[in-house]
Design a protein around this motif. Structure first.
Motif, mmCIF file in Angstrom:
data_model
loop_
_atom_site.group_PDB
_atom_site.id
_atom_site.type_symbol
_atom_site.label_atom_id
_atom_site.label_comp_id
_atom_site.label_asym_id
_atom_site.label_seq_id
_atom_site.Cartn_x
_atom_site.Cartn_y
_atom_site.Cartn_z
ATOM 1 N N MET A 28 11.423 -5.042 -9.194
ATOM 2 C CA MET A 28 12.284 -5.503 -8.385
ATOM 3 C C MET A 28 11.875 -6.079 -7.141
ATOM 4 S SD MET A 28 15.107 -4.128 -10.051
ATOM 5 C CE MET A 28 16.356 -4.025 -8.883
ATOM 6 N N ALA A 29 11.004 -5.808 -6.420
ATOM 7 C CA ALA A 29 10.490 -6.449 -5.319
ATOM 8 C C ALA A 29 10.263 -7.971 -5.421
ATOM 9 C CB ALA A 29 9.236 -5.637 -4.890
ATOM 10 N N LEU A 30 9.601 -8.070 -6.647
ATOM 11 C CA LEU A 30 9.221 -9.622 -7.016
ATOM 12 C C LEU A 30 10.492 -10.334 -7.079
ATOM 13 C CD1 LEU A 30 6.540 -10.809 -9.352
ATOM 14 C CD2 LEU A 30 8.963 -11.721 -9.634
ATOM 15 N N LEU A 31 11.528 -9.726 -7.974
ATOM 16 C CA LEU A 31 12.657 -10.602 -8.246
ATOM 17 C C LEU A 31 13.854 -10.578 -7.185
ATOM 18 C CD1 LEU A 31 13.740 -9.038 -11.719
ATOM 19 C CD2 LEU A 31 12.463 -11.233 -11.444
ATOM 20 N N MET A 32 13.642 -9.861 -6.339
ATOM 21 C CA MET A 32 14.339 -9.821 -4.877
ATOM 22 C C MET A 32 13.602 -10.694 -3.941
ATOM 23 S SD MET A 32 16.816 -6.533 -4.983
ATOM 24 C CE MET A 32 15.535 -5.150 -5.319
ATOM 25 N N CYS A 33 12.408 -11.064 -3.785
ATOM 26 C CA CYS A 33 11.772 -11.772 -2.918
ATOM 27 C C CYS A 33 12.614 -12.898 -2.567
ATOM 28 C CB CYS A 33 10.223 -12.237 -3.502
ATOM 29 S SG CYS A 33 9.446 -13.139 -2.211
ATOM 30 N N ARG A 34 12.546 -13.094 -1.279
ATOM 31 C CA ARG A 34 13.495 -14.289 -0.610
ATOM 32 C C ARG A 34 13.054 -15.686 -1.025
ATOM 33 N NH1 ARG A 34 16.354 -13.046 4.203
ATOM 34 N NH2 ARG A 34 16.324 -10.760 4.792
ATOM 35 N N ASP A 35 11.786 -15.843 -1.634
ATOM 36 C CA ASP A 35 11.393 -17.032 -2.030
ATOM 37 C C ASP A 35 11.598 -17.454 -3.624
ATOM 38 O OD1 ASP A 35 10.473 -18.031 0.469
ATOM 39 O OD2 ASP A 35 8.466 -16.911 0.194
ATOM 40 N N TRP A 36 12.176 -16.310 -4.274
ATOM 41 C CA TRP A 36 12.324 -16.338 -5.730
ATOM 42 C C TRP A 36 13.613 -17.120 -5.993
ATOM 43 C CZ3 TRP A 36 9.311 -15.231 -9.263
ATOM 44 C CH2 TRP A 36 9.826 -15.164 -10.673
ATOM 45 N N THR A 58 0.889 -1.275 0.098
ATOM 46 C CA THR A 58 0.191 -0.034 0.059
ATOM 47 C C THR A 58 0.793 1.308 -0.028
ATOM 48 O OG1 THR A 58 -0.059 -0.197 2.458
ATOM 49 C CG2 THR A 58 -1.968 -1.082 1.024
ATOM 50 N N ALA A 59 2.067 1.067 -0.103
ATOM 51 C CA ALA A 59 3.090 2.166 -0.372
ATOM 52 C C ALA A 59 4.309 1.695 -1.216
ATOM 53 C CB ALA A 59 3.710 2.515 1.282
ATOM 54 N N PRO A 60 5.112 2.533 -1.669
ATOM 55 C CA PRO A 60 6.397 1.902 -2.553
ATOM 56 C C PRO A 60 7.229 0.988 -2.003
ATOM 57 C CG PRO A 60 6.122 4.474 -2.591
ATOM 58 C CD PRO A 60 5.265 3.966 -1.605
ATOM 59 N N PRO A 61 7.277 -0.219 -2.505
ATOM 60 C CA PRO A 61 8.266 -1.063 -1.920
ATOM 61 C C PRO A 61 9.810 -0.422 -1.640
ATOM 62 C CG PRO A 61 7.345 -1.996 -3.727
ATOM 63 C CD PRO A 61 6.954 -0.571 -3.817
ATOM 64 N N PHE A 62 10.131 -0.615 -0.272
ATOM 65 C CA PHE A 62 11.044 0.052 0.437
ATOM 66 C C PHE A 62 12.529 -0.461 0.105
ATOM 67 C CE2 PHE A 62 13.760 0.920 4.444
ATOM 68 C CZ PHE A 62 13.845 2.355 4.149
ATOM 69 N N GLY A 63 13.114 0.446 -0.934
ATOM 70 C CA GLY A 63 14.291 -0.016 -1.723
ATOM 71 C C GLY A 63 15.535 -0.747 -0.853
ATOM 72 N N PRO A 64 15.874 -0.102 0.355
ATOM 73 C CA PRO A 64 17.077 -0.855 1.423
ATOM 74 C C PRO A 64 16.582 -2.163 1.735
ATOM 75 C CG PRO A 64 16.664 1.576 2.002
ATOM 76 C CD PRO A 64 15.416 1.299 1.171
ATOM 77 N N ALA A 65 15.222 -2.236 2.028
ATOM 78 C CA ALA A 65 14.795 -3.407 2.606
ATOM 79 C C ALA A 65 14.988 -4.560 1.376
ATOM 80 C CB ALA A 65 13.479 -3.447 2.976
ATOM 81 N N LEU A 66 14.503 -4.209 0.169
ATOM 82 C CA LEU A 66 14.743 -4.857 -1.032
ATOM 83 C C LEU A 66 16.223 -5.497 -1.251
ATOM 84 C CD1 LEU A 66 12.303 -3.485 -3.541
ATOM 85 C CD2 LEU A 66 11.589 -5.256 -1.994
ATOM 86 N N MET A 67 17.190 -4.449 -1.237
ATOM 87 C CA MET A 67 18.385 -4.840 -1.471
ATOM 88 C C MET A 67 19.006 -5.687 -0.160
ATOM 89 S SD MET A 67 19.086 -3.128 -3.982
ATOM 90 C CE MET A 67 20.994 -3.320 -3.903
ATOM 91 N N LEU A 68 18.298 -5.835 1.077
ATOM 92 C CA LEU A 68 18.710 -6.857 1.978
ATOM 93 C C LEU A 68 18.474 -8.230 1.557
ATOM 94 C CD1 LEU A 68 18.268 -4.999 5.384
ATOM 95 C CD2 LEU A 68 20.294 -5.570 4.353
ATOM 96 N N ASN A 69 17.169 -8.280 0.964
ATOM 97 C CA ASN A 69 16.775 -9.610 0.294
ATOM 98 C C ASN A 69 17.700 -9.999 -0.692
ATOM 99 O OD1 ASN A 69 14.496 -9.589 1.975
ATOM 100 N ND2 ASN A 69 13.087 -8.838 0.570
ATOM 101 N N ALA A 70 18.284 -9.235 -1.482
ATOM 102 C CA ALA A 70 19.252 -9.639 -2.610
ATOM 103 C C ALA A 70 20.495 -10.424 -2.113
ATOM 104 C CB ALA A 70 19.567 -8.338 -3.348
ATOM 105 N N PHE A 71 20.723 -10.371 -0.677
ATOM 106 C CA PHE A 71 21.969 -10.985 -0.079
ATOM 107 C C PHE A 71 21.404 -12.339 0.498
ATOM 108 C CE2 PHE A 71 23.191 -6.473 -0.276
ATOM 109 C CZ PHE A 71 24.322 -6.608 -0.833
ATOM 110 N N ALA A 72 20.165 -12.453 0.604
ATOM 111 C CA ALA A 72 19.654 -13.706 1.270
ATOM 112 C C ALA A 72 19.942 -15.063 0.135
ATOM 113 C CB ALA A 72 18.260 -13.672 1.666
#
Length: 293
Positions: free
Chosen positions: A83-91, A9-23
């Motif tokens: 980007m949020a989809l591609l960096m989801c932890r379940d991707w 309901t708000a723009p996906p938060f960039g820093p949180a998405l980037m943290l997912n990229a390291f998972a």
């Protein structure tokens, strides 16, 4: 097949998405393929400030340019949902292996500015090749009950993948781009400016340091940091000669456009519409090719 549905309901938060990229990614399973994900951004809207940023990149604010930019605007401002989809932890595959190849942007109605809307993205199809796999992410923009815009963005993951040769529809831009004669008289020549890097990262949700930091880019084998493809597309649309109101734009992203490098744009008319290509001066191959219909 794994399913995952997420609503913002708000723009996906960039820093949180980037943290997912390291998972750690769970890895490719040829039986499952890519999962059935759908991400929804409720209340998404194209702000006047975002459109002004596109116009600054285009270098023009006349009606014809504004009309072309409206075809691009949802792709730019809504890209963070992809980007949020591609960096989801379940991707199954990590974002750092994904290379954006092609875009097909389609306008189906009037796109309203500052209008609360629903933006939806999901993976719709993929094709396994000898040295990688192509993935299509379909986005569509709902304003009220109407789908006024949609896109298909094709990504490429390098590597060896088992599984069926294809899955789902292949509705994006064709694999092969038009051939533009590099001897054509240029329609424009300019410098790909290196300012506003962070502004474009915030606008697109793409904080890849390859677009931000020259030192990082050089350490990873590139000549320098390169502009976001959406920014280069906006610059091209601003420099094209006059075209009729477009309802489809196909883009092929063939190479980086480094900041502060001179670029040359060529344009030609074809049966499909207006074809164009952008060269970084000194390169034999175009960095971006497009068809506007």
């Amino acid at each position: 097949m794994t399913t995952h549905h997420e609503t913002y309901t708000a723009p996906p938060f960039g820093p949180a998405l980037m943290l997912n990229a390291f998972a750690p990614s769970r890895g490719w399973n040829p039986t499952d393929g890519f999962p059935d994900f759908s991400f929804i951004w409720r209340g998404y809207q194209i702000s006047p400030a975002a459109l002004a940023t596109l116009q600054r990149a285009a270098g023009r604010d006349d009606a014809a340019t504004a009309d072309r930019l409206m075809l691009l605007a949802p792709h730019v401002t809504g890209f963070r949902l992809t980007m949020a989809l591609l960096m989801c932890r379940d991707w199954p595959l990590p974002i750092w292996r994904a290379l954006q190849l092609r875009n097909r942007l389609i306008r189906r109605g009037e796109i309203r500015i500052a209008f609360p809307s629903n933006l939806i993205v999901r993976a719709t199809g993929w094709r396994v090749h000898d040295r990688g796999i192509e993935l299509d992410i379909h986005a569509h923009l709902l304003q009220g009950d109407d789908c006024v815009w949609e896109s298909i963005t094709t990504f490429y993951y390098r590597g060896r993948f088992d599984g069926p040769a294809s899955h789902g529809a292949d509705d994006g831009a064709p694999m092969t781009s038009p051939a533009i004669d590099p001897e054509l008289e240029p329609v424009a020549h300019w410098i790909a400016e290196g300012g506003d890097r962070l502004r474009w990262a915030r606008l697109t949700g793409d904080y890849n340091p390859l677009h931000l930091l020259d030192v990082y880019a050089r350490r990873t084998g590139f000549a320098a940091a390169s502009a976001h493809p959406q920014r280069i597309a906006a610059e091209c649309l601003g420099h094209l000669t006059k075209t009729s109101a477009p309802n489809q734009l196909d883009l092929w992203l063939k190479g980086p456009v480094y900041y502060n490098r001179a670029v040359t744009l060529r344009q030609t008319h074809s049966a499909e519409g207006e074809d164009f290509a952008l060269w970084v001066d000194g390169d034999e191959r175009a960095a971006m090719v497009g068809v506007i219909r």
